[in-house]
Design a protein around this motif. Structure first.
Motif, PDB file in Angstrom:
ATOM      1  N   ASN A  28       0.825  -1.213   0.000  1.00 31.82           N
ATOM      2  CA  ASN A  28       0.000   0.000   0.000  1.00 31.82           C
ATOM      3  C   ASN A  28       0.860   1.264   0.000  1.00 31.82           C
ATOM      4  O   ASN A  28       0.543   2.258  -0.654  1.00 31.82           O
ATOM      5  N   ALA A  29       1.945   1.224   0.752  1.00 33.20           N
ATOM      6  CA  ALA A  29       2.809   2.391   0.873  1.00 33.20           C
ATOM      7  C   ALA A  29       3.597   2.680  -0.403  1.00 33.20           C
ATOM      8  O   ALA A  29       4.061   3.796  -0.612  1.00 33.20           O
ATOM      9  N   TRP A  30       3.752   1.687  -1.260  1.00 32.10           N
ATOM     10  CA  TRP A  30       4.516   1.866  -2.494  1.00 32.10           C
ATOM     11  C   TRP A  30       3.667   2.388  -3.647  1.00 32.10           C
ATOM     12  O   TRP A  30       4.205   2.858  -4.653  1.00 32.10           O
ATOM     13  N   TYR A  31       2.334   2.286  -3.538  1.00 28.85           N
ATOM     14  CA  TYR A  31       1.470   2.601  -4.673  1.00 28.85           C
ATOM     15  C   TYR A  31       0.481   3.707  -4.345  1.00 28.85           C
ATOM     16  O   TYR A  31      -0.017   3.807  -3.212  1.00 28.85           O
ATOM     17  N   GLU A  32       0.176   4.509  -5.361  1.00 29.13           N
ATOM     18  CA  GLU A  32      -0.815   5.569  -5.224  1.00 29.13           C
ATOM     19  C   GLU A  32      -2.210   4.952  -5.117  1.00 29.13           C
ATOM     20  O   GLU A  32      -2.437   3.825  -5.564  1.00 29.13           O
ATOM     21  N   PRO A  33      -3.165   5.650  -4.542  1.00 24.09           N
ATOM     22  CA  PRO A  33      -4.495   5.082  -4.291  1.00 24.09           C
ATOM     23  C   PRO A  33      -5.155   4.457  -5.509  1.00 24.09           C
ATOM     24  O   PRO A  33      -5.797   3.403  -5.396  1.00 24.09           O
ATOM     25  N   ALA A  34      -4.996   5.053  -6.678  1.00 25.64           N
ATOM     26  CA  ALA A  34      -5.676   4.538  -7.874  1.00 25.64           C
ATOM     27  C   ALA A  34      -5.137   3.193  -8.321  1.00 25.64           C
ATOM     28  O   ALA A  34      -5.794   2.490  -9.100  1.00 25.64           O
ATOM     29  N   ARG A  35      -3.947   2.796  -7.845  1.00 25.39           N
ATOM     30  CA  ARG A  35      -3.341   1.529  -8.266  1.00 25.39           C
ATOM     31  C   ARG A  35      -3.270   0.505  -7.135  1.00 25.39           C
ATOM     32  O   ARG A  35      -2.756  -0.590  -7.322  1.00 25.39           O
ATOM     33  N   ARG A  36      -3.791   0.854  -5.982  1.00 26.46           N
ATOM     34  CA  ARG A  36      -3.630  -0.042  -4.836  1.00 26.46           C
ATOM     35  C   ARG A  36      -4.457  -1.318  -4.975  1.00 26.46           C
ATOM     36  O   ARG A  36      -4.065  -2.380  -4.491  1.00 26.46           O
ATOM     37  N   GLY A  37      -5.602  -1.234  -5.621  1.00 24.34           N
ATOM     38  CA  GLY A  37      -6.401  -2.441  -5.804  1.00 24.34           C
ATOM     39  C   GLY A  37      -5.648  -3.473  -6.612  1.00 24.34           C
ATOM     40  O   GLY A  37      -5.573  -4.654  -6.244  1.00 24.34           O
ATOM     41  N   PHE A  38      -5.044  -3.042  -7.712  1.00 28.69           N
ATOM     42  CA  PHE A  38      -4.257  -3.965  -8.534  1.00 28.69           C
ATOM     43  C   PHE A  38      -3.032  -4.466  -7.771  1.00 28.69           C
ATOM     44  O   PHE A  38      -2.728  -5.662  -7.775  1.00 28.69           O
ATOM     45  N   ARG A  67      -7.625 -13.172  -8.117  1.00 30.61           N
ATOM     46  CA  ARG A  67      -7.491 -12.157  -7.066  1.00 30.61           C
ATOM     47  C   ARG A  67      -7.011 -10.810  -7.617  1.00 30.61           C
ATOM     48  O   ARG A  67      -7.648  -9.787  -7.345  1.00 30.61           O
ATOM     49  N   PRO A  68      -5.888 -10.729  -8.353  1.00 31.97           N
ATOM     50  CA  PRO A  68      -5.511  -9.416  -8.893  1.00 31.97           C
ATOM     51  C   PRO A  68      -6.521  -8.876  -9.896  1.00 31.97           C
ATOM     52  O   PRO A  68      -6.680  -7.653 -10.014  1.00 31.97           O
ATOM     53  N   VAL A  69      -7.206  -9.782 -10.598  1.00 35.24           N
ATOM     54  CA  VAL A  69      -8.270  -9.330 -11.498  1.00 35.24           C
ATOM     55  C   VAL A  69      -9.378  -8.657 -10.693  1.00 35.24           C
ATOM     56  O   VAL A  69      -9.918  -7.617 -11.079  1.00 35.24           O
ATOM     57  N   GLY A  70      -9.701  -9.245  -9.536  1.00 34.76           N
ATOM     58  CA  GLY A  70     -10.702  -8.635  -8.660  1.00 34.76           C
ATOM     59  C   GLY A  70     -10.279  -7.268  -8.175  1.00 34.76           C
ATOM     60  O   GLY A  70     -11.090  -6.331  -8.115  1.00 34.76           O
ATOM     61  N   GLY A  71      -8.985  -7.117  -7.833  1.00 27.90           N
ATOM     62  CA  GLY A  71      -8.492  -5.810  -7.425  1.00 27.90           C
ATOM     63  C   GLY A  71      -8.514  -4.812  -8.564  1.00 27.90           C
ATOM     64  O   GLY A  71      -8.906  -3.647  -8.392  1.00 27.90           O
ATOM     65  N   TRP A  72      -8.097  -5.253  -9.758  1.00 27.94           N
ATOM     66  CA  TRP A  72      -8.078  -4.380 -10.933  1.00 27.94           C
ATOM     67  C   TRP A  72      -9.486  -3.926 -11.304  1.00 27.94           C
ATOM     68  O   TRP A  72      -9.727  -2.748 -11.571  1.00 27.94           O
ATOM     69  N   LEU A  73     -10.429  -4.868 -11.313  1.00 27.76           N
ATOM     70  CA  LEU A  73     -11.814  -4.511 -11.623  1.00 27.76           C
ATOM     71  C   LEU A  73     -12.386  -3.568 -10.561  1.00 27.76           C
ATOM     72  O   LEU A  73     -13.151  -2.650 -10.881  1.00 27.76           O
ATOM     73  N   SER A  74     -12.021  -3.799  -9.307  1.00 19.39           N
ATOM     74  CA  SER A  74     -12.528  -2.948  -8.225  1.00 19.39           C
ATOM     75  C   SER A  74     -12.033  -1.516  -8.359  1.00 19.39           C
ATOM     76  O   SER A  74     -12.742  -0.575  -7.996  1.00 19.39           O
ATOM     77  N   ASP A  75     -10.812  -1.341  -8.878  1.00 18.52           N
ATOM     78  CA  ASP A  75     -10.314   0.011  -9.130  1.00 18.52           C
ATOM     79  C   ASP A  75     -11.183   0.734 -10.153  1.00 18.52           C
ATOM     80  O   ASP A  75     -11.268   1.961 -10.151  1.00 18.52           O
ATOM     81  N   ARG A  76     -11.827  -0.032 -11.028  1.00 17.19           N
ATOM     82  CA  ARG A  76     -12.555   0.555 -12.146  1.00 17.19           C
ATOM     83  C   ARG A  76     -14.067   0.631 -11.926  1.00 17.19           C
ATOM     84  O   ARG A  76     -14.678   1.655 -12.217  1.00 17.19           O
ATOM     85  N   VAL A  77     -14.666  -0.430 -11.429  1.00 15.15           N
ATOM     86  CA  VAL A  77     -16.130  -0.428 -11.288  1.00 15.15           C
ATOM     87  C   VAL A  77     -16.567  -0.382  -9.835  1.00 15.15           C
ATOM     88  O   VAL A  77     -17.771  -0.305  -9.553  1.00 15.15           O
ATOM     89  N   THR A 112     -11.767 -11.854  -2.805  1.00 19.71           N
ATOM     90  CA  THR A 112     -10.643 -11.490  -1.939  1.00 19.71           C
ATOM     91  C   THR A 112      -9.951 -10.227  -2.437  1.00 19.71           C
ATOM     92  O   THR A 112      -9.536  -9.373  -1.648  1.00 19.71           O
ATOM     93  N   GLY A 113      -9.829 -10.093  -3.765  1.00 15.96           N
ATOM     94  CA  GLY A 113      -9.242  -8.877  -4.317  1.00 15.96           C
ATOM     95  C   GLY A 113     -10.100  -7.658  -4.057  1.00 15.96           C
ATOM     96  O   GLY A 113      -9.592  -6.567  -3.772  1.00 15.96           O
ATOM     97  N   ALA A 114     -11.420  -7.835  -4.149  1.00 16.78           N
ATOM     98  CA  ALA A 114     -12.335  -6.708  -3.953  1.00 16.78           C
ATOM     99  C   ALA A 114     -12.326  -6.211  -2.511  1.00 16.78           C
ATOM    100  O   ALA A 114     -12.366  -5.003  -2.256  1.00 16.78           O
ATOM    101  N   VAL A 115     -12.273  -7.130  -1.552  1.00 15.43           N
ATOM    102  CA  VAL A 115     -12.341  -6.722  -0.143  1.00 15.43           C
ATOM    103  C   VAL A 115     -11.184  -5.801   0.208  1.00 15.43           C
ATOM    104  O   VAL A 115     -11.366  -4.749   0.845  1.00 15.43           O
ATOM    105  N   PHE A 116      -9.960  -6.161  -0.224  1.00 15.29           N
ATOM    106  CA  PHE A 116      -8.837  -5.322   0.183  1.00 15.29           C
ATOM    107  C   PHE A 116      -8.701  -4.059  -0.644  1.00 15.29           C
ATOM    108  O   PHE A 116      -8.022  -3.117  -0.218  1.00 15.29           O
ATOM    109  N   THR A 117      -9.343  -4.000  -1.789  1.00 14.24           N
ATOM    110  CA  THR A 117      -9.475  -2.705  -2.449  1.00 14.24           C
ATOM    111  C   THR A 117     -10.363  -1.808  -1.595  1.00 14.24           C
ATOM    112  O   THR A 117     -10.091  -0.605  -1.425  1.00 14.24           O
ATOM    113  N   TRP A 118     -11.408  -2.365  -1.050  1.00 12.92           N
ATOM    114  CA  TRP A 118     -12.310  -1.617  -0.173  1.00 12.92           C
ATOM    115  C   TRP A 118     -11.582  -1.168   1.096  1.00 12.92           C
ATOM    116  O   TRP A 118     -11.783  -0.056   1.588  1.00 12.92           O
TER     117      TRP A 118
END
Length: 405
Positions: free
Chosen positions: A135-145, A272-282, A327-333
């Motif tokens: 989380n500390a390495w990435y800006e908010p818009a990329r943290r889900g991925f 899981r990363p797909v879930g994070g990537w999609l969560s960043d978008r939708v 699992t990817g969506a929850v931690f984007t949240w």
């Protein structure tokens, strides 16, 4: 692990973030392999030690307990000491219970296997290091991925399911465990030499207990804890108990059951990363709703015992995809809603809930198994019901967040 002020001025791309993400992924993967070394061998332990279904379920579930509760402390300590030190120490320390499990299995002691399996849970706590570290390495818009890609390290369970039985067959039981312990030590050295904490990370030196109390007072902590208990807990439960399930229901031997369990875990890892990537978008609520609805449907399908190979295999893979997306969506949240300076502590509590969500289902499956019908229908029906309750809660939560702005 990050501070609010640092997060606000964080540049778009921090040099070295990809390397550090991949190193965190490596450490998480190898420790998750170690965390899951008992599950793939459960059929062998059951035969060698003459265990009943309940005893076998307890043996498989025990490492999950410490790996779950330990994340609470690990997350808080990561806020204070940083990911580099915590990854190094816990990866190295995880080698000890791997060796002890080897000794317990070699002497054929169920009691020692339970005791050392309990200690093996240490390896499962590294998840709570990686989320705040990344989380500390990435800006908010990329943290889900980014957190989703890190979370793909749960594929260590796939590696364990596939390779551990084969390593035991090829090298012998004790030698296989020593190889895994050696891999943990090598990775610990690599992490210490090449990993760095984010330049915007600042240690949170508040004592651990006040941090835990503060995080426990946040509504988002318990909201995400429940949702992660269902999604990640479902993944952990299937990953650890599936070899036993496949052997019992379909008659697969240990290597074949392990290979199919590896396929399940790989599907969840990719999702899981797909879930994070999609969560960043939708938005994470949309992705999580799809995940939970799909998991409820697939629990019913699996309970009907579709025939092997294609139908049953496809059913488990689809279930894995739905759980992985969740699992990817929850931690984007979590990244969106938790205060930045408390991400590590919140992650520890949420991660603990996810692990505990995986602790109880194997026990339930063993306790509710119908030997006469050769069916786990009751346990799968409970999974379906739990997913539907979580789906309703997700919809409620999304509406509340929208109303709050």
């Amino acid at each position: 692990m990050t501070s609010t002020d640092a997060s606000a001025v964080q540049p778009a791309i921090l040099p070295g973030r990809t390397r550090n993400l991949l190193l965190a992924l490596l450490a998480f993967t190898v420790t998750f392999w170690a965390w899951n070394i008992i599950g793939p061998l459960a059929v062998q332990y059951t035969a060698d030690l003459d265990l009943n279904a309940t005893q076998a379920s307890l043996l498989v579930a025990t490492p999950v307990l410490v790996g779950s509760l330990g994340r609470i402390l690990t997350g808080a300590l990561t806020d204070r000491f940083g990911g580099r030190l915590m990854f190094t120490v816990l990866t190295a320390v995880s080698a000890i219970p791997v060796v002890l499990v080897a000794i317990a299995g070699a002497v054929g002691s169920y009691g020692l296997l339970l005791a050392f399996g309990f200690l093996l849970g240490i390896a499962g706590t590294t998840f709570a290091i990686g989320i705040p570290f990344v989380n500390a390495w990435y800006e908010p818009a990329r943290r889900g991925f980014a957190t989703g890609l890190f979370g793909a390290g749960m594929g260590g369970t796939a590696l364990s399911s596939f390779f551990t039985p084969r390593m035991v067959a090829a090298f012998g039981y004790v030698t296989a465990h020593l190889i895994i312990a050696g891999a943990l030590l090598v990775v610990a050295v690599v992490v210490w030499l090449f990993m760095r904490d984010s330049p915007v990370w600042k240690p949170n030196t508040t004592p651990v207990m006040p941090k835990l109390r503060a995080a426990s007072k946040l509504a988002v902590t318990w909201q995400m804890a429940f949702l992660y208990a269902v999604t990640f807990g479902g993944f952990v439960a299937f990953s650890t108990y599936l070899p036993t399930y496949l052997h019992t229901i379909y008659g697969y031997d240990l290597p074949d059951a392990g290979a199919r369990t590896a396929g399940f875990a790989i599907a969840a890892v990719i999702a899981r990363p797909v879930g994070g990537w999609l969560s960043d978008r939708v938005g994470p609520a949309v992705v999580l709703s799809i995940s939970l609805a799909g998991a409820a449907i697939m629990a019913v399908v699996i309970a009907l015992q579709p025939p092997p190979e294609l139908a049953a295999g496809a059913s488990f893979v689809v279930m894995a995809v739905f759980l992985g997306l969740g699992t990817g969506a929850v931690f984007t949240w979590v990244a969106q809603r938790a205060p930045a300076e408390k991400v590590g502590t919140v992650t520890g509590i949420v991660g603990a809930a996810g692990g505990l969500g995986g602790y109880f289902p194997p026990l339930v499956m063993g306790a509710t198994y119908n030997a006469e019908a050769n069916s786990y229908g009751i346990g799968l029906a409970l999974l379906c019901l739990t997913a539907l309750v979580a789906l309703g809660f997700t919809i409620f939560l999304a509406r509340r967040y929208r109303a709050q702005g």
